[in-house]
Scaffold this active site. Structure first.
Site, PDB file in Angstrom:
ATOM      1  N   ASN A  53      -4.134  -3.693  -2.243  1.00 37.46           N
ATOM      2  CA  ASN A  53      -4.058  -4.569  -1.175  1.00 37.46           C
ATOM      3  C   ASN A  53      -2.641  -5.312  -1.160  1.00 37.46           C
ATOM      4  OD1 ASN A  53      -4.977  -5.906   1.045  1.00 37.46           O
ATOM      5  ND2 ASN A  53      -6.126  -7.518  -0.031  1.00 37.46           N
ATOM      6  N   GLY A 100       0.937  -1.244   5.572  1.00 35.67           N
ATOM      7  CA  GLY A 100       1.590  -2.215   6.485  1.00 35.67           C
ATOM      8  C   GLY A 100       0.237  -3.163   6.839  1.00 35.67           C
ATOM      9  N   GLY A 101      -0.722  -3.204   6.075  1.00 32.75           N
ATOM     10  CA  GLY A 101      -1.966  -4.020   6.691  1.00 32.75           C
ATOM     11  C   GLY A 101      -2.180  -3.652   8.079  1.00 32.75           C
ATOM     12  N   THR A 139       1.069  -0.919  -0.020  1.00 31.48           N
ATOM     13  CA  THR A 139      -0.049   0.021  -0.083  1.00 31.48           C
ATOM     14  C   THR A 139       0.933   1.158   0.121  1.00 31.48           C
ATOM     15  OG1 THR A 139      -1.510  -1.166   1.393  1.00 31.48           O
ATOM     16  CG2 THR A 139      -1.737   1.168   1.606  1.00 31.48           C
ATOM     17  N   ASP A 154      -9.890  -8.296   1.658  1.00 30.59           N
ATOM     18  CA  ASP A 154      -9.745  -7.803   3.004  1.00 30.59           C
ATOM     19  C   ASP A 154     -11.234  -7.864   3.699  1.00 30.59           C
ATOM     20  OD1 ASP A 154      -7.652  -6.363   3.618  1.00 30.59           O
ATOM     21  OD2 ASP A 154      -7.963  -4.505   2.663  1.00 30.59           O
TER      22      ASP A 154
HETATM   23  O1  DON Z   1      -6.988  -1.470   3.395  1.00 30.61           O
HETATM   24  C1  DON Z   1      -6.361  -2.264   4.103  1.00 30.61           C
HETATM   25  O2  DON Z   1      -6.138  -2.378   5.448  1.00 30.61           O
HETATM   26  C2  DON Z   1      -5.345  -3.129   3.374  1.00 30.61           C
HETATM   27  N1  DON Z   1      -5.817  -3.513   2.357  1.00 30.61           N
HETATM   28  C3  DON Z   1      -4.114  -2.700   3.315  1.00 30.61           C
HETATM   29  C4  DON Z   1      -3.190  -3.624   2.778  1.00 30.61           C
HETATM   30  C5  DON Z   1      -1.591  -3.096   3.186  1.00 30.61           C
HETATM   31  O3  DON Z   1      -1.407  -1.904   3.839  1.00 30.61           O
HETATM   32  C6  DON Z   1      -0.587  -3.946   2.842  1.00 30.61           C
HETATM   33  N2  DON Z   1       0.903  -3.094   2.843  1.00 30.61           N
HETATM   34  N3  DON Z   1       1.641  -3.202   2.986  1.00 30.61           N
END
Ligand code: DON
Length: 614
Positions: free
Chosen positions: A431, A503-504, A411, A452
């Site tokens: 994602n 970062g999820g 992201t 997600d």
């Molecule tokens: O919206 C979200 O929370 C996830 N799709 C974000 C994914 C993400 O940050 C992956 N990154 N490093």
């Protein structure tokens, strides 16, 4: 030896008077290195008197800076940067995904734009469960069926029309140029494309464009994207209508139909970005009045950050080499993630008790369950019962049934502040890194945001083992729960800090830590970004911490009963050594010097971010 790109950037900086500090420019050529080398981290933020753009990629920051210098405002520059990153940062920059944009104008008007993807009309709750009753782990993350209806183009157009000053074609000019003329593939991109080879080569257009037809890109080779260039030109001419109702929409719907995807022309035509009420909280720290403006649902991040800041309000924090401070923040994270799991979902369809979760009185009760000397066990820490205090008190929010859910790996967050003091914090995503790995005929990658959602009710299906509730189950038109948290702080009523991260689930912890570093610990902007990071997400019940963390703190935490894991993203293709060095989040932030008003660009050195100002 200085390579051509460095000379070009140095001349540009010289000619334009721009302050340019980019981790990318600092690197010298190491042709075809499989893994990008470590380079020293900057100790100080980049200072500029007028405007600043901070993004993962220097060409993205440069696009925004170009627009600022041509008289555009922060929103114009943000839209330019977003389109440019769709060309130069294909892992996450996108027009085939979605995201959130927090805008604060110099006059104080603050807006949150939700351009998160939505589930297509034909999506069903169990669409990733096979006939054998088992979860199909690939279907929600790779290929056409993992794609949710993209929101980025609609979102960027809305932002520009509502708060920008320039024409779409003008702000898209840098992106169109980069797609048509191409750009030199840097060490980072070359290594990343190699890492993603197995996913990308499964799709012919991805293989042709991003794997150089299978020959792989070497550092310094030019990546041209003619199909993307044509798509961008059509969007520049016809606006978002091109993407949602025009030739691009017809191409996308036809490609979906031919490849087992479910996004239809109607899904595209019906997509709408939404303006949401910004979450807002006030604090006192260091003798100053602080305000935090952050992301509402369908992000879980803003609620979590306000709940955490409320819980930590009266907790003394000394810094991250102090085990007691880390302990208190970890226990706070454990509890906010338990609440996130139970209560957060798309607010258009689920009852999300935002007021209770962000109420200081609830936070006091929640904080009172922390043992200041010992680790709690997540087994004994359930979601709380959020409520507001006083006459309007209510305790009627029932937790939803909790399941596990995967979050993706890439992201990107960028921040912009212009000369007038308008600011943008934008986090957007495909994602996973490279999303579904499908590049459509329009030359752009498509997201895998369907993952997600809670794809597999009742059983873990997760890369990141993040817990979520069944209120986040798949349903047509719903937005999957997100952790993306673009955030701004005001100090004594004035813009002070613009931040956010990928970062999820670690987005929440990383953004929270940058806020604590700036607001509570008074760190310099770059130090606030460089400081070592840690994360706890309730389950799994362990602290993840970056490799740079002092060993003494790790030992002190273990003595308090914690399981501790060093390093974070485990990319299978990396060597053990590189895995250990892996980091958490990429927070590209801007601070404002309260004395001089200068913009302090703090790019995250963990992946060679770039701060550019003038
Ligand atoms: O919206 C979200 O929370 C996830 N799709 C974000 C994914 C993400 O940050 C992956 N990154 N490093």
């Amino acid at each position: 030896m200085i390579d051509k790109k460095v000379i070009l950037l140095l001349s540009l900086a010289f000619l334009t008077g721009a302050v340019v500090v980019s981790q990318q420019t600092a690197q010298r050529s190491a042709p075809n290195a499989a893994t990008p080398r470590e380079i020293p981290w900057p100790k100080q933020a980049v200072r500029a008197a007028h405007g600043m753009v901070v993004a993962d990629e220097e060409l993205g920051s440069q696009a925004g800076l170009e627009i600022l210098k041509r008289g555009g405002n922060a929103v114009d520059a943000a839209v330019a940067t977003a389109f440019a990153l769709a060309v130069v940062e294909p892992a996450a920059g996108n027009i085939g995904g979605g995201g959130f944009m927090l805008i604060r104008l110099a006059d104080g008007k603050t807006t949150f734009l939700d351009y998160r993807e939505t589930a297509p009309g034909k999506a069903t709750r169990d669409m990733y469960i096979g006939k054998d009753g088992k979860f199909d782990e690939e279907a929600s993350v790779i290929g056409y069926r993992s794609v949710a209806v993209p929101g980025t183009v609609a979102g960027l157009e809305w932002a520009l029309k509502s708060y920008g000053t320039m024409r779409l074609a003008d702000v898209m000019a840098p992106a169109m140029r980069l797609a048509e003329e191409g750009f030199a593939v840097g060490e980072k991109l070359a290594a990343e494309l190699e890492e993603e080879r197995s996913g990308l080569q499964a799709f012919p257009t991805s293989k042709r464009i991003f794997l150089n037809g299978g020959r792989r890109f070497k550092t310094g080779e030019t990546l041209r994207q003619p199909e993307l260039s044509a798509t961008l030109k059509h969007i520049a001419q016809n606006g978002a209508a091109e993407f949602y109702r025009g030739e691009t929409a017809r191409m996308l719907a036809a490609e979906m139909a031919n490849n087992g995807g479910i996004i239809s022309l109607d899904d595209l035509a019906n997509y709408k970005p939404k303006v949401r009420e910004v979450l807002h909280a006030k604090y006192e720290s260091g003798g100053h009045a602080w305000e935090v403006w952050t992301a509402p649902p369908p992000s879980s991040g803003g609620v979590a950050i306000i709940e955490a800041l409320n819980m930590l309000k009266d907790v003394p924090l000394k810094g991250w080499d102090d085990a007691q401070s880390v302990h208190m923040v970890v226990e706070t994270m454990r509890r906010i993630f338990a609440d996130r799991a139970a209560y957060l979902a798309d607010p258009d369809y689920a009852k999300v008790p935002v007021a209770g979760l962000t109420d200081p009185c609830y936070a006091r009760e929640r904080a009172a369950t922390i043992d200041p000397a010992k680790a709690s066990s997540s087994k004994n820490v359930a979601a709380g019962t959020p409520h507001v205090c006083g006459p309007s008190a209510n305790r009627d929010a029932a937790p939803h049934l909790v399941n596990s859910l995967a979050e993706g790996r890439h992201t990107t967050h960028f921040s912009v502040v212009d000369a007038a003091g308008n600011a943008v914090a934008n986090t957007y995503t495909l994602n996973d890194s490279y999303g579904s790995h499908v590049t459509c005929a329009g030359g752009f990658l498509l997201n895998d945001e369907m993952d997600d959602f809670t794809a597999q009710p009742g059983a873990p299906n997760s890369l990141y083992e993040l817990m979520q509730s069944d209120a986040n189950a798949i349903a047509p038109g719903h937005r999957p729960l997100s952790s993306m948290t673009p955030t701004m702080l005001l100090r004594d009523g004035k813009l002070s800090f613009v931040t956010g991260s990928p970062g999820g689930p670690t987005i929440i912890s990383v953004t929270l830590l940058t806020v604590l570093n700036w607001m509570r610990l008074g760190m310099e902007a770059q130090a606030a970004i460089n400081a070592p990071r840690f994360h706890h997400q309730w389950f799994p019940d362990r602290i993840r911490m970056e490799a740079e963390f002092p060993l003494s703190v790790e030992q002190a935490l273990r003595a308090r009963g914690y399981e501790v894991e060093r390093g974070w993203y485990e990319t299978p293709s990396l060597s053990d050594d590189a895995k250990l060095r892996k980091h958490m989040g990429l927070a590209n932030a801007i601070g404002i010097d309260p004395q001089t008003g200068e913009r302090l660009g703090a790019a995250d050195p963990r992946d060679r971010g770039s701060a550019m100002g003038y």
